[in-house]
Write a protein that holds these residues in place. Structure first.
Motif, short mmCIF file in Angstrom:
data_model
loop_
_atom_site.label_atom_id
_atom_site.label_comp_id
_atom_site.label_asym_id
_atom_site.label_seq_id
_atom_site.Cartn_x
_atom_site.Cartn_y
_atom_site.Cartn_z
N UNK A 1 -8.37 -6.82 4.55
CA UNK A 1 -9.25 -5.96 3.75
C UNK A 1 -8.51 -5.18 2.67
N UNK A 2 -7.29 -4.72 2.98
CA UNK A 2 -6.53 -3.99 1.96
C UNK A 2 -6.22 -4.88 0.76
N UNK A 3 -5.86 -6.12 1.04
CA UNK A 3 -5.54 -7.02 -0.07
C UNK A 3 -6.79 -7.36 -0.87
N UNK B 1 -4.53 -31.92 -4.94
CA UNK B 1 -5.92 -31.84 -4.51
C UNK B 1 -6.09 -30.59 -3.65
N UNK B 2 -6.02 -29.44 -4.29
CA UNK B 2 -6.10 -28.17 -3.57
C UNK B 2 -6.51 -27.07 -4.54
N UNK B 3 -6.56 -25.84 -4.05
CA UNK B 3 -6.96 -24.71 -4.87
C UNK B 3 -5.85 -24.27 -5.80
N UNK B 4 -6.06 -23.13 -6.48
CA UNK B 4 -5.07 -22.67 -7.47
C UNK B 4 -3.74 -22.24 -6.88
N UNK C 1 -2.43 -15.31 -1.28
CA UNK C 1 -3.46 -14.33 -1.66
C UNK C 1 -3.94 -13.42 -0.54
N UNK C 2 -4.04 -13.93 0.69
CA UNK C 2 -4.53 -13.10 1.79
C UNK C 2 -3.42 -12.44 2.59
N UNK C 3 -2.17 -12.56 2.13
CA UNK C 3 -1.09 -11.81 2.74
C UNK C 3 -0.09 -12.59 3.56
N UNK C 4 -0.37 -13.85 3.85
CA UNK C 4 0.59 -14.64 4.62
C UNK C 4 1.84 -14.91 3.78
N UNK C 5 2.99 -14.85 4.44
CA UNK C 5 4.25 -15.06 3.74
C UNK C 5 4.81 -16.45 4.03
N UNK D 1 1.61 -13.33 -7.42
CA UNK D 1 2.61 -12.75 -8.32
C UNK D 1 3.97 -12.90 -7.64
N UNK D 2 4.83 -13.73 -8.22
CA UNK D 2 6.15 -13.98 -7.65
C UNK D 2 7.21 -13.80 -8.73
N UNK D 3 8.24 -13.04 -8.43
CA UNK D 3 9.35 -12.85 -9.35
C UNK D 3 10.56 -13.63 -8.83
N UNK D 4 11.04 -14.56 -9.63
CA UNK D 4 12.24 -15.33 -9.31
C UNK D 4 13.40 -14.70 -10.08
#
Length: 204
Positions: free
Chosen positions: A7-9, A136-139, A171-175, A117-120
């Motif tokens: 919910x926070x995300x 064949x997948x989402x963004x 997007x939902x917080x999994x790393x 958002x990823x910073x390399x």
């Protein structure tokens, strides 16, 4: 931890969407692009699709406003449809104002609107090339090889290999961790040239 985090995300994502929409409407410059950086747009690759969805959403909203006879159902449907129209516009606007960024220091920032958002860090890019793929997948998805695909219109045009894995957040917080990232750039040759030029400068 997982329950409250989602919910926070979602709330943070809504706030970021609104901020992106306001920035787009105000015609301000791209977010997070400093002097000497190179913006790498990807939103044009999905513009036709997004505007198509927007058109369908508007037509549906108008049609249901006339077809639904029950006041309560009509009000609920209208709110949901208007939110859908807002969401499509805001999502595309957030992608316009949040391009990928090749930093002046050789770093790389990969984004998809407010979802990713990823910073390399500079010096982590081992190789970069123009490579057109059609996942064949989402963004934002993880391929069978463990690489991350940031697709636009089911396409990626640039592949980046890193010297070592970096941590990314879905997007939902999994790393997760990956050392291969494939993303869409409207001008992939220019994006690759900018990354290579920064890498050469960084090694001088």
């Amino acid at each position: 931890m997982t329950g409250p985090r989602v919910p926070r995300r979602l709330v943070a994502h809504e706030v970021a969407l609104s901020a992106g929409l306001l920035r787009w409407l105000a015609r301000r410059g791209p977010h997070g692009v400093r002097e000497g950086d190179t913006a790498v747009p990807y939103a044009p690759g999905q513009a036709a699709f997004m505007y198509g969805i927007l058109f369908v959403s508007v037509v549906e909203t108008v049609a249901l406003a006339y077809l639904v006879p029950w006041p309560v159902v009509h009000a609920i449907t209208l709110v949901l449809d208007l939110w859908g129209v807002y969401f499509v516009i805001a999502l595309h606007a957030s992608c316009v104002v949040r391009p990928h960024v090749v930093g002046a220091d050789g770093s790389l920032r990969l984004r998809y609107g407010a979802l990713f958002d990823l910073r390399v860090p500079a010096g982590r890019v081992a190789s970069v090339r123009v490579e057109r793929r059609y996942p064949d997948a989402g963004p934002v998805s993880v391929g069978a090889d463990g690489g991350v695909d940031l697709a636009v219109g089911s396409r990626t045009t640039v592949t980046v290999e890193l010297t070592e894995p970096v941590v990314f957040v879905r997007p939902l917080g999994r790393r997760g961790e990956a050392r291969t990232f494939r993303f869409y750039a409207e001008d992939p040759a220019a994006a690759v040239a900018a990354l290579r030029a920064r890498a050469v400068t960084d090694n001088v």
